[in-house]
Design an enzyme around this catalytic site. Structure first.
Site, PDB file in Angstrom:
ATOM      1  N   TYR A  47      -4.304  -6.403  -0.914  1.00  0.00           N
ATOM      2  CA  TYR A  47      -3.061  -5.577   0.217  1.00  0.00           C
ATOM      3  C   TYR A  47      -2.929  -6.615   1.450  1.00  0.00           C
ATOM      4  O   TYR A  47      -1.839  -6.456   1.929  1.00  0.00           O
ATOM      5  CB  TYR A  47      -3.870  -4.223   0.802  1.00  0.00           C
ATOM      6  CG  TYR A  47      -3.581  -3.088  -0.365  1.00  0.00           C
ATOM      7  CD1 TYR A  47      -2.272  -2.512  -0.964  1.00  0.00           C
ATOM      8  CD2 TYR A  47      -4.640  -2.807  -1.212  1.00  0.00           C
ATOM      9  CE1 TYR A  47      -2.237  -1.672  -1.593  1.00  0.00           C
ATOM     10  CE2 TYR A  47      -4.617  -1.999  -2.315  1.00  0.00           C
ATOM     11  CZ  TYR A  47      -3.554  -1.435  -2.683  1.00  0.00           C
ATOM     12  OH  TYR A  47      -3.288  -0.767  -3.530  1.00  0.00           O
ATOM     13  N   HIS A  95       3.315   7.763   0.159  1.00  0.00           N
ATOM     14  CA  HIS A  95       2.017   7.185  -0.653  1.00  0.00           C
ATOM     15  C   HIS A  95       1.364   6.062   0.551  1.00  0.00           C
ATOM     16  O   HIS A  95       0.790   4.924   0.228  1.00  0.00           O
ATOM     17  CB  HIS A  95       2.623   6.183  -1.723  1.00  0.00           C
ATOM     18  CG  HIS A  95       2.670   7.069  -3.081  1.00  0.00           C
ATOM     19  ND1 HIS A  95       3.413   6.420  -4.194  1.00  0.00           N
ATOM     20  CD2 HIS A  95       2.291   8.217  -3.231  1.00  0.00           C
ATOM     21  CE1 HIS A  95       3.344   7.341  -5.176  1.00  0.00           C
ATOM     22  NE2 HIS A  95       2.819   8.633  -4.723  1.00  0.00           N
ATOM     23  N   CYS A 117      -9.039   4.376   9.322  1.00  0.00           N
ATOM     24  CA  CYS A 117     -10.561   4.306   9.566  1.00  0.00           C
ATOM     25  C   CYS A 117     -11.141   5.179   8.546  1.00  0.00           C
ATOM     26  O   CYS A 117     -10.917   6.435   8.574  1.00  0.00           O
ATOM     27  CB  CYS A 117     -10.800   4.538  10.851  1.00  0.00           C
ATOM     28  SG  CYS A 117     -12.735   4.095  11.140  1.00  0.00           S
ATOM     29  N   CYS A 125     -12.628  -1.066  14.064  1.00  0.00           N
ATOM     30  CA  CYS A 125     -11.421   0.236  14.274  1.00  0.00           C
ATOM     31  C   CYS A 125     -11.285   0.196  15.537  1.00  0.00           C
ATOM     32  O   CYS A 125     -12.337   0.562  16.439  1.00  0.00           O
ATOM     33  CB  CYS A 125     -12.060   1.463  13.520  1.00  0.00           C
ATOM     34  SG  CYS A 125     -10.890   3.103  14.244  1.00  0.00           S
ATOM     35  N   GLY A 185      15.593   4.085  -8.038  1.00  0.00           N
ATOM     36  CA  GLY A 185      14.686   3.132  -8.152  1.00  0.00           C
ATOM     37  C   GLY A 185      13.137   3.462  -8.368  1.00  0.00           C
ATOM     38  O   GLY A 185      12.222   2.869  -7.904  1.00  0.00           O
ATOM     39  N   ASN A 200      19.229   4.223 -10.870  1.00  0.00           N
ATOM     40  CA  ASN A 200      18.246   3.424 -11.307  1.00  0.00           C
ATOM     41  C   ASN A 200      18.710   2.183 -12.349  1.00  0.00           C
ATOM     42  O   ASN A 200      19.952   2.410 -12.781  1.00  0.00           O
ATOM     43  CB  ASN A 200      17.205   4.098 -12.158  1.00  0.00           C
ATOM     44  CG  ASN A 200      15.868   3.283 -12.115  1.00  0.00           C
ATOM     45  OD1 ASN A 200      15.283   3.320 -10.956  1.00  0.00           O
ATOM     46  ND2 ASN A 200      15.244   3.220 -13.214  1.00  0.00           N
TER      47      ASN A 200
HETATM   48  P1  NAD Z   1       8.068   1.416 -10.760  1.00  0.00           P
HETATM   49  O1  NAD Z   1       7.865  -0.306 -10.495  1.00  0.00           O
HETATM   50  O2  NAD Z   1       7.172   2.053 -11.676  1.00  0.00           O
HETATM   51  O3  NAD Z   1       9.465   1.691 -11.187  1.00  0.00           O
HETATM   52  C1  NAD Z   1      10.540   0.887 -10.495  1.00  0.00           C
HETATM   53  C2  NAD Z   1      11.729   1.307 -11.175  1.00  0.00           C
HETATM   54  O4  NAD Z   1      12.896   0.631 -10.611  1.00  0.00           O
HETATM   55  C3  NAD Z   1      12.040   1.011 -12.565  1.00  0.00           C
HETATM   56  O5  NAD Z   1      12.491   1.999 -13.237  1.00  0.00           O
HETATM   57  C4  NAD Z   1      13.027  -0.147 -12.631  1.00  0.00           C
HETATM   58  O6  NAD Z   1      14.011   0.022 -13.808  1.00  0.00           O
HETATM   59  C5  NAD Z   1      13.699   0.250 -11.327  1.00  0.00           C
HETATM   60  N1  NAD Z   1      14.557  -0.977 -10.838  1.00  0.00           N
HETATM   61  C6  NAD Z   1      13.952  -2.456 -10.675  1.00  0.00           C
HETATM   62  N2  NAD Z   1      14.966  -3.211 -10.002  1.00  0.00           N
HETATM   63  C7  NAD Z   1      15.651  -2.363  -9.505  1.00  0.00           C
HETATM   64  C8  NAD Z   1      17.172  -2.398  -8.777  1.00  0.00           C
HETATM   65  N3  NAD Z   1      17.437  -3.563  -8.403  1.00  0.00           N
HETATM   66  N4  NAD Z   1      17.775  -1.231  -8.442  1.00  0.00           N
HETATM   67  C9  NAD Z   1      17.546  -0.025  -9.045  1.00  0.00           C
HETATM   68  N5  NAD Z   1      16.322   0.139  -9.749  1.00  0.00           N
HETATM   69  C10 NAD Z   1      15.813  -0.960  -9.933  1.00  0.00           C
HETATM   70  O7  NAD Z   1       7.911   1.765  -9.241  1.00  0.00           O
HETATM   71  P2  NAD Z   1       7.684   3.406  -8.751  1.00  0.00           P
HETATM   72  O8  NAD Z   1       8.447   4.309  -9.455  1.00  0.00           O
HETATM   73  O9  NAD Z   1       7.868   3.331  -7.193  1.00  0.00           O
HETATM   74  O10 NAD Z   1       6.143   3.566  -8.832  1.00  0.00           O
HETATM   75  C11 NAD Z   1       5.405   2.589  -8.699  1.00  0.00           C
HETATM   76  C12 NAD Z   1       4.246   2.670  -7.908  1.00  0.00           C
HETATM   77  O11 NAD Z   1       3.818   1.607  -7.038  1.00  0.00           O
HETATM   78  C13 NAD Z   1       4.757   3.895  -6.392  1.00  0.00           C
HETATM   79  O12 NAD Z   1       3.456   4.752  -6.256  1.00  0.00           O
HETATM   80  C14 NAD Z   1       4.644   2.923  -5.290  1.00  0.00           C
HETATM   81  O13 NAD Z   1       3.992   3.436  -4.164  1.00  0.00           O
HETATM   82  C15 NAD Z   1       4.183   1.576  -5.497  1.00  0.00           C
HETATM   83  N6  NAD Z   1       4.720   0.329  -5.419  1.00  0.00           N
HETATM   84  C16 NAD Z   1       5.434   0.298  -4.133  1.00  0.00           C
HETATM   85  C17 NAD Z   1       6.117  -0.812  -3.787  1.00  0.00           C
HETATM   86  C18 NAD Z   1       6.847  -1.196  -2.411  1.00  0.00           C
HETATM   87  O14 NAD Z   1       6.576  -0.607  -1.471  1.00  0.00           O
HETATM   88  N7  NAD Z   1       8.013  -1.699  -2.457  1.00  0.00           N
HETATM   89  C19 NAD Z   1       6.301  -1.989  -4.660  1.00  0.00           C
HETATM   90  C20 NAD Z   1       5.554  -2.080  -5.891  1.00  0.00           C
HETATM   91  C21 NAD Z   1       4.958  -0.497  -6.254  1.00  0.00           C
END
Ligand code: NAD
Length: 238
Positions: free
Chosen positions: A57, A110, A118, A137, A176, A202
């Site tokens: 992280y 999320h 903390c 903390c 997305g 998407n």
């Molecule tokens: P996911 O990776 O499962 O799905 C991403 C979706 O976005 C896919 O269906 C893909 O086809 C689509 N996608 C990719 N590029 C795109 C674009 N340019 N335009 C539109 N759509 C696009 O992600 P999710 O559904 O958010 O679930 C994954 C989990 O991981 C979530 O809980 C999230 O908290 C976490 N996560 C967050 C981040 C972030 O904060 N940016 C990044 C990665 C994962």
């Protein structure tokens, strides 16, 4: 559009930040590919190897501070500023790109990378530095800070507020997100049953595509500004 909506809930996922240069969950070669989800995104993984999880992280927290919002974040911020009805952007993302684009009505279900929680006194702190070196903390002084992100097996934040918004919504949009991570993946069904029109924006068909009244496929940076223009033009005419 059949009717001009008043109250909108927008669910966003990793795909909306992809064009800013943040890996989605499943991107080949991305951060997530190098680790098993169980190792870095579960309470059990953290208990087994806190150093690995903190470093994972820390890297993501550092990376998010080097990227910029894209046209999709900016379009939603424009919608947020202009929309007179209720609007809630429920994001699964832990980045802060919606806020940096200027959106105010944002809920991080999320959690957030730029926040530390903390584990001892449960206070939250805005946090941009690493946690690997176990800083104390600012509330209780214990070295018990963890990333303020919701791991698999933990309860997402603010579900009551999200469902209150879904009950009031007449339009639900999903942008997305793969529709693979619950409970967010279930919002479309609930929104439909509660009477909202539903639209997916998407890159490709998501797992839950068939639940949507309308689906548009392509990059968020192109689809979202166009969709926001349509919504605002419809609201002007109403
Ligand atoms: P996911 O990776 O499962 O799905 C991403 C979706 O976005 C896919 O269906 C893909 O086809 C689509 N996608 C990719 N590029 C795109 C674009 N340019 N335009 C539109 N759509 C696009 O992600 P999710 O559904 O958010 O679930 C994954 C989990 O991981 C979530 O809980 C999230 O908290 C976490 N996560 C967050 C981040 C972030 O904060 N940016 C990044 C990665 C994962």
């Amino acid at each position: 559009m059949d009717e001009t909506p008043k109250n909108i809930v927008i669910l966003t996922g990793a795909g909306i930040s992809a064009e800013s240069g943040i890996d989605t969950f499943r991107d080949a070669g991305g951060l997530w590919e190098q680790h098993r989800v169980e190792d870095v995104a579960t309470p059990e993984g953290f208990a087994a190897n806190p150093d690995l999880v903190q470093r994972f992280y820390d890297a993501r927290r550092a990376a998010v501070q080097t990227v910029e919002p894209n046209g999709a974040h900016e379009a939603l911020a424009r919608l947020d500023r202009a929309w007179k009805g209720e609007l809630l952007i429920v994001t699964q993302n832990v980045d802060d790109l919606h806020e940096r684009a200027g959106a105010k009505r944002v809920l991080h279900m999320h959690g957030e990378l730029l926040s530390a929680l903390c584990a001892r006194c449960e206070t939250r702190h805005r946090w941009s530095a690493p946690l690997f070196d176990r800083p104390p903390c600012h509330g209780c002084g214990e070295q018990a800070l963890r990333p303020d992100v919701v791991w698999f097996g933990e309860m997402p934040y603010a579900m009551d507020r999200i469902y209150a918004a879904l009950r009031a919504a007449d339009l639900f949009a999903s942008i997305g997100t793969s529709g693979a991570v619950y409970p967010a993946a279930g919002f479309v069904r609930d929104a439909r049953e509660l009477g909202a029109r539903t639209i997916e924006l998407n890159l490709e068909r998501s797992e839950g595509s068939h639940w949507f009244d309308e689906a548009r496929h392509g990059p968020a940076g192109q689809l979202v500004p166009h969709w926001v223009d349509e919504l605002l033009a419809g609201a002007d005419q109403a």
